[in-house]
Scaffold this motif. Structure first.
Motif, PDB file in Angstrom:
ATOM      1  N   VAL A  38       0.851  -1.189   0.000  1.00 15.46           N
ATOM      2  CA  VAL A  38       0.000   0.000   0.000  1.00 15.46           C
ATOM      3  C   VAL A  38       0.887   1.239   0.000  1.00 15.46           C
ATOM      4  N   VAL A  39       0.586   2.152  -0.909  1.00 13.98           N
ATOM      5  CA  VAL A  39       1.234   3.459  -0.909  1.00 13.98           C
ATOM      6  C   VAL A  39       0.213   4.452  -0.352  1.00 13.98           C
ATOM      7  N   GLU A  40       0.553   5.050   0.782  1.00 11.99           N
ATOM      8  CA  GLU A  40      -0.326   6.061   1.382  1.00 11.99           C
ATOM      9  C   GLU A  40      -0.007   7.410   0.746  1.00 11.99           C
ATOM     10  N   HIS A  41      -1.039   8.089   0.276  1.00  7.13           N
ATOM     11  CA  HIS A  41      -0.896   9.375  -0.412  1.00  7.13           C
ATOM     12  C   HIS A  41      -1.940  10.320   0.164  1.00  7.13           C
ATOM     13  N   PRO A  42      -1.606  11.603   0.360  1.00  4.10           N
ATOM     14  CA  PRO A  42      -2.572  12.521   0.975  1.00  4.10           C
ATOM     15  C   PRO A  42      -3.775  12.862   0.102  1.00  4.10           C
ATOM     16  N   GLY A  76      -2.993  19.361  -7.970  1.00  2.85           N
ATOM     17  CA  GLY A  76      -1.960  19.289  -6.943  1.00  2.85           C
ATOM     18  C   GLY A  76      -2.412  18.447  -5.775  1.00  2.85           C
ATOM     19  N   LYS A  77      -1.448  18.167  -4.897  1.00  5.30           N
ATOM     20  CA  LYS A  77      -1.768  17.345  -3.737  1.00  5.30           C
ATOM     21  C   LYS A  77      -2.360  18.188  -2.620  1.00  5.30           C
ATOM     22  N   LEU A  78      -3.094  17.521  -1.760  1.00  2.84           N
ATOM     23  CA  LEU A  78      -3.652  18.186  -0.585  1.00  2.84           C
ATOM     24  C   LEU A  78      -2.529  18.515   0.384  1.00  2.84           C
ATOM     25  N   GLU A  79      -2.637  19.664   1.011  1.00  8.67           N
ATOM     26  CA  GLU A  79      -1.666  20.099   2.013  1.00  8.67           C
ATOM     27  C   GLU A  79      -2.316  20.026   3.396  1.00  8.67           C
TER      28      GLU A  79
END
Length: 181
Positions: A38-42, A76-79
Motif C-alpha cells: 500500500v502506498v499512502e498518499h494525501p 496538486g496534492k492536498l496540504e
C-alpha cells in the motif's frame, strides 16, 4: 460473496515527505495469509477550469517518472493546511494558471491506482474566471494554454492527453455540455 480482506499488521517500509509505503500482513476473504503493498498518499485535487468562450485551461509540465512533458488540468496534492478539498482546488488553480473562479462545482472523486495506492483525486469544475498572475511552486515549470473543449475532447480520444484525471475532468465537462466525440 464476501470480498473483504483483513489487515493483520501494517508494516511501514518507507516514510517520505509525500508518500508512505507499507507491506501489510493480511488475510484474504477466504482466510488465507497474504501480503498487500500500500502506498499512502494525501490525495489531490484537479480543476477543469472553463472560460466564458468554452475553452479549458491546460498546463504543460515535465513528469519525471515518464521522462516527458504532459498536458494536464491544473492539479496538486492536498496540504495539511487545507481546510477542505475546495480550498486546495482554489489554491492550485491560482498557483498554476493565475485564475480565480466565481463558480465551483464538484464533479466527483477518482481513484487513480486503487490496486495499491490510497490516493483520491477530487475533480472540480471552475467557471466565471478572472485572470491574474500565476504563482507556481519553486520546482514547477509550467506552460498555460486555453484549448477549445471540442479540441480537448478530441485530444483525449486520440490519446494525446494520457493523464487520467485530465481525461476524466474533460470528459465530465464535455458530457455536461452535450459535447460528444
Amino acid at each position: 460473496m464476501n470480498f473483504r480482506e483483513t489487515t493483520v499488521k501494517k508494516n511501514i517500509v518507507h516514510k517520505g515527505a509525500i508518500l508512505t509505503m507499507r507491506e501489510d500482513d493480511a488475510k484474504t476473504a477466504d482466510g488465507r495469509d497474504c501480503t498487500r503493498v500500500v502506498v499512502e498518499h494525501p490525495g489531490g485535487v484537479c480543476v477543469a477550469a472553463v472560460t466564458a468562450d468554452d475553452k479549458i485551461l491546460l498546463v504543460r509540465q515535465w513528469r519525471y517518472p515518464f521522462e516527458e512533458e504532459t498536458w494536464e488540468l491544473p492539479a496538486g496534492k492536498l496540504e495539511a493546511t487545507d481546510s477542505d478539498t475546495k480550498t486546495a482546488a482554489v489554491r492550485e488553480l491560482k498557483e498554476e494558471t493565475g485564475a480565480t473562479a466565481a463558480t465551483w462545482k464538484f464533479l466527483g472523486n477518482m481513484y487513480p491506482t486503487p490496486g495499491f495506492c490510497t490516493e483520491i483525486d477530487r475533480i472540480y469544475e471552475a467557471t466565471d474566471l478572472t485572470f491574474g498572475e500565476a504563482d507556481p511552486d519553486d520546482d514547477e515549470f509550467l506552460t498555460l494554454a486555453a484549448v477549445p473543449l471540442k479540441e480537448a475532447l478530441a485530444r483525449v480520444m486520440n490519446g494525446e492527453l494520457p493523464d487520467a484525471k485530465t481525461q476524466i475532468g474533460i470528459l465530465k465537462v464535455c458530457a455536461e455540455r452535450g459535447i460528444l466525440p
